[in-house]
Design an enzyme around this catalytic site. Structure first.
Site, PDB file in Angstrom:
ATOM      1  N   HIS A  19       0.808  -1.220   0.000  1.00  8.40           N
ATOM      2  CA  HIS A  19       0.000   0.000   0.000  1.00  8.40           C
ATOM      3  C   HIS A  19       0.843   1.273   0.000  1.00  8.40           C
ATOM      4  CE1 HIS A  19      -4.158   0.811  -0.205  1.00  8.40           C
ATOM      5  NE2 HIS A  19      -4.424   1.085   1.038  1.00  8.40           N
ATOM      6  N   ASN A  66      -6.855   6.556   4.242  1.00  7.70           N
ATOM      7  CA  ASN A  66      -8.276   6.881   4.056  1.00  7.70           C
ATOM      8  C   ASN A  66      -8.598   8.362   4.148  1.00  7.70           C
ATOM      9  OD1 ASN A  66      -8.419   4.143   3.935  1.00  7.70           O
ATOM     10  ND2 ASN A  66      -9.766   3.864   5.679  1.00  7.70           N
ATOM     11  N   ASP A  91      -0.790   2.604  -5.391  1.00  6.13           N
ATOM     12  CA  ASP A  91      -0.865   1.176  -5.703  1.00  6.13           C
ATOM     13  C   ASP A  91      -2.241   0.830  -6.252  1.00  6.13           C
ATOM     14  OD1 ASP A  91      -2.573  -0.128  -3.160  1.00  6.13           O
ATOM     15  OD2 ASP A  91      -1.514   1.733  -2.696  1.00  6.13           O
ATOM     16  N   ASN A 112      -9.135   3.491  -1.477  1.00  8.34           N
ATOM     17  CA  ASN A 112      -9.699   4.427  -0.493  1.00  8.34           C
ATOM     18  C   ASN A 112      -8.990   5.777  -0.461  1.00  8.34           C
ATOM     19  OD1 ASN A 112     -11.703   2.661   0.332  1.00  8.34           O
ATOM     20  ND2 ASN A 112     -10.433   1.739   1.915  1.00  8.34           N
TER      21      ASN A 112
END
Length: 198
Positions: A19, A66, A91, A112
């Site tokens: 991530h 997020n 990513d 997100n």
């Protein structure tokens, strides 16, 4: 001025995980351009410098994935830049491991961090560089994206990060069309096939 944002999660725990492709690419780009990304502003680690003849701001939001959009909104507002001068690197679980996809604009897909950015700035009309992390996965998606890499995948990812940094520089210096033609994995494969026919 271009605002170049790499998405990731802060902290040692997430440093070399799937991530954090955006953070890792910003690190490579910063080294390439001689920019220190060390100043905390607008809830991000930032650094300013030049890419060719263009001024750039490199940013790694420290809000956790997020909420990335909150930091990006603050940066765009402070520098009074339009979304067209924002480039986001992140990513993408939906494309194969180590491949690149460059787009002028689009939706957030399943990401997100991108959802947060599009929601906060009210637009999806900005260039993005996606680094593929897709592959065989078992279990929870959230666990997969914050996991590390196998030796085989690490080689693919290290190559993709270097190409992603070059692609961002190409967007800034030559424009999005040139970067898409040069660095999109499918475009490169087609170009190679065409050259082999000659």
């Amino acid at each position: 001025m271009y605002i170049i944002v790499g998405l990731g999660n802060p902290g040692k725990k997430y440093e070399n995980t799937k991530h954090n492709m955006g953070f890792l690419t910003i690190d490579v780009l910063a080294e390439k351009l001689g920019i220190r990304v060390s100043r905390i502003r607008h809830r991000a680690l930032t650094g300013e410098g030049m890419c060719g003849r263009e001024k750039v701001l490199l940013a790694k939001p420290q809000t956790y994935m997020n909420l990335s959009g909150e930091s990006v909104r603050e940066i765009l507002s402070f520098y009074k830049e339009d979304p067209e001068h924002l480039i986001v690197i992140y990513d993408d679980i939906d494309i194969p491991m180590g491949t690149l996809r460059i787009r002028k604009k689009g939706s957030a897909g399943t990401h997100n961090g991108m959802r947060s950015i599009i929601y906060q700035i009210g637009s999806g009309d900005f260039p993005r560089v996606r680094i593929g992390i897709g592959g065989e996965r078992r279990g929870d998606l959230a666990d997969y994206v914050i996991s590390g890499f196998s030796a085989e995948d690490r080689e693919k990812i290290e190559s993709a990060i270097l190409r992603a940094a070059d692609a961002v520089a190409c967007i800034v210096e030559k424009g999005i069309e040139a970067a898409m033609g040069e660095y999109n994995t499918k475009a490169k494969a087609a170009k190679k096939a065409e050259e082999e026919k000659r």
